[in-house]
Design a protein around this motif. Structure first.
Motif, PDB file in Angstrom:
ATOM      1  N   VAL A  45       4.390  -3.381  -6.646  1.00 46.57           N
ATOM      2  CA  VAL A  45       3.578  -2.402  -5.932  1.00 46.57           C
ATOM      3  C   VAL A  45       2.302  -3.104  -5.496  1.00 46.57           C
ATOM      4  CG1 VAL A  45       2.395  -0.182  -6.082  1.00 46.57           C
ATOM      5  CG2 VAL A  45       4.524  -0.531  -7.342  1.00 46.57           C
ATOM      6  N   LYS A  46       2.113  -3.212  -4.173  1.00 43.56           N
ATOM      7  CA  LYS A  46       0.956  -3.930  -3.638  1.00 43.56           C
ATOM      8  C   LYS A  46       0.032  -2.956  -2.919  1.00 43.56           C
ATOM      9  CE  LYS A  46       3.373  -8.260  -2.971  1.00 43.56           C
ATOM     10  NZ  LYS A  46       3.643  -9.376  -2.074  1.00 43.56           N
ATOM     11  N   PHE A  47      -1.254  -3.041  -3.232  1.00 49.31           N
ATOM     12  CA  PHE A  47      -2.287  -2.280  -2.550  1.00 49.31           C
ATOM     13  C   PHE A  47      -3.244  -3.284  -1.928  1.00 49.31           C
ATOM     14  CE2 PHE A  47      -1.009   0.840  -5.785  1.00 49.31           C
ATOM     15  CZ  PHE A  47      -0.841   1.959  -5.000  1.00 49.31           C
ATOM     16  N   ALA A  48      -3.328  -3.273  -0.581  1.00 50.26           N
ATOM     17  CA  ALA A  48      -4.227  -4.189   0.108  1.00 50.26           C
ATOM     18  C   ALA A  48      -5.655  -3.946  -0.363  1.00 50.26           C
ATOM     19  CB  ALA A  48      -4.134  -3.986   1.616  1.00 50.26           C
ATOM     20  N   GLY A  49      -6.346  -5.006  -0.710  1.00 51.89           N
ATOM     21  CA  GLY A  49      -7.729  -4.892  -1.155  1.00 51.89           C
ATOM     22  C   GLY A  49      -7.876  -4.526  -2.619  1.00 51.89           C
ATOM     23  N   LEU A  50      -6.782  -4.222  -3.301  1.00 53.40           N
ATOM     24  CA  LEU A  50      -6.833  -3.866  -4.721  1.00 53.40           C
ATOM     25  C   LEU A  50      -6.087  -4.886  -5.563  1.00 53.40           C
ATOM     26  CD1 LEU A  50      -7.737  -1.792  -6.882  1.00 53.40           C
ATOM     27  CD2 LEU A  50      -5.516  -0.701  -6.561  1.00 53.40           C
ATOM     28  N   GLY A  51      -4.777  -5.007  -5.333  1.00 54.79           N
ATOM     29  CA  GLY A  51      -4.006  -5.968  -6.099  1.00 54.79           C
ATOM     30  C   GLY A  51      -2.541  -5.593  -6.173  1.00 54.79           C
ATOM     31  N   ARG A  83      -2.346  -7.904 -11.034  1.00 57.53           N
ATOM     32  CA  ARG A  83      -3.071  -9.079 -10.542  1.00 57.53           C
ATOM     33  C   ARG A  83      -4.009  -8.604  -9.442  1.00 57.53           C
ATOM     34  NH1 ARG A  83      -2.521 -13.653  -6.856  1.00 57.53           N
ATOM     35  NH2 ARG A  83      -3.632 -15.366  -7.849  1.00 57.53           N
ATOM     36  N   PRO A  84      -5.313  -8.633  -9.707  1.00 55.03           N
ATOM     37  CA  PRO A  84      -6.270  -8.152  -8.706  1.00 55.03           C
ATOM     38  C   PRO A  84      -6.325  -9.078  -7.497  1.00 55.03           C
ATOM     39  CG  PRO A  84      -7.431  -9.094 -10.570  1.00 55.03           C
ATOM     40  CD  PRO A  84      -5.973  -9.093 -10.928  1.00 55.03           C
ATOM     41  N   SER A  85      -6.573  -8.486  -6.332  1.00 54.43           N
ATOM     42  CA  SER A  85      -6.723  -9.282  -5.114  1.00 54.43           C
ATOM     43  C   SER A  85      -8.068  -9.997  -5.144  1.00 54.43           C
ATOM     44  CB  SER A  85      -6.645  -8.384  -3.879  1.00 54.43           C
ATOM     45  OG  SER A  85      -7.793  -7.555  -3.811  1.00 54.43           O
ATOM     46  N   SER A  86      -8.215 -11.000  -4.299  1.00 54.26           N
ATOM     47  CA  SER A  86      -9.489 -11.724  -4.240  1.00 54.26           C
ATOM     48  C   SER A  86     -10.601 -10.789  -3.779  1.00 54.26           C
ATOM     49  CB  SER A  86      -9.377 -12.940  -3.330  1.00 54.26           C
ATOM     50  OG  SER A  86      -8.977 -12.553  -2.032  1.00 54.26           O
ATOM     51  N   GLU A  87     -10.299  -9.891  -2.858  1.00 56.89           N
ATOM     52  CA  GLU A  87     -11.302  -8.917  -2.395  1.00 56.89           C
ATOM     53  C   GLU A  87     -11.778  -8.028  -3.546  1.00 56.89           C
ATOM     54  OE1 GLU A  87     -11.508  -5.025   0.507  1.00 56.89           O
ATOM     55  OE2 GLU A  87     -10.084  -6.616   0.997  1.00 56.89           O
ATOM     56  N   PHE A  88     -10.849  -7.571  -4.370  1.00 61.30           N
ATOM     57  CA  PHE A  88     -11.193  -6.739  -5.526  1.00 61.30           C
ATOM     58  C   PHE A  88     -12.070  -7.514  -6.514  1.00 61.30           C
ATOM     59  CE2 PHE A  88     -10.184  -5.209  -9.820  1.00 61.30           C
ATOM     60  CZ  PHE A  88     -10.523  -3.869  -9.688  1.00 61.30           C
TER      61      PHE A  88
END
Length: 95
Positions: A45-51, A83-88
């Motif tokens: 499950v991927k959320f752009a800007g979250l992870g 796994r958090p995104s770099s933006e998060f």
């Protein structure tokens, strides 16, 4: 340290979007249910800007009881991972 609960999420959605209390709770429940069902079915499950949420398969291994020092087998299992995104990470770090 404060804890954000299901009720807090629902109340924030209600205030921000003008939802009824019942609709806000339903929305929170549907989102979390969909995440859980997807993970159970082996999907990421991927959320752009979250992870990304995913299931990791852990193999059985030898471990030890930290209290007694006795050896013990840690059984194979499936665990949820985020796994958090770099933006998060940057937002949390205050950059």
């Amino acid at each position: 340290m404060a804890t954000i609960t299901r009720n807090d999420f629902a109340n924030r959605l209600r205030e921000r979007f003008g939802l009824t209390t019942a609709d806000a709770y339903k929305l929170v429940d549907v989102v979390f249910d969909e995440i859980c069902e997807s993970l159970i079915n082996g999907e990421e499950v991927k959320f752009a800007g979250l992870g990304t949420f995913k299931i990791l398969e852990k193999n059985a291994r030898m471990g030890r009881n930290p209290k007694t020092g006795a050896s013990a087998v840690i059984s194979a299992r499936r665990v949820a991972s985020f796994r958090p995104s770099s933006e998060f990470r940057e937002r949390v770090a205050g950059k």
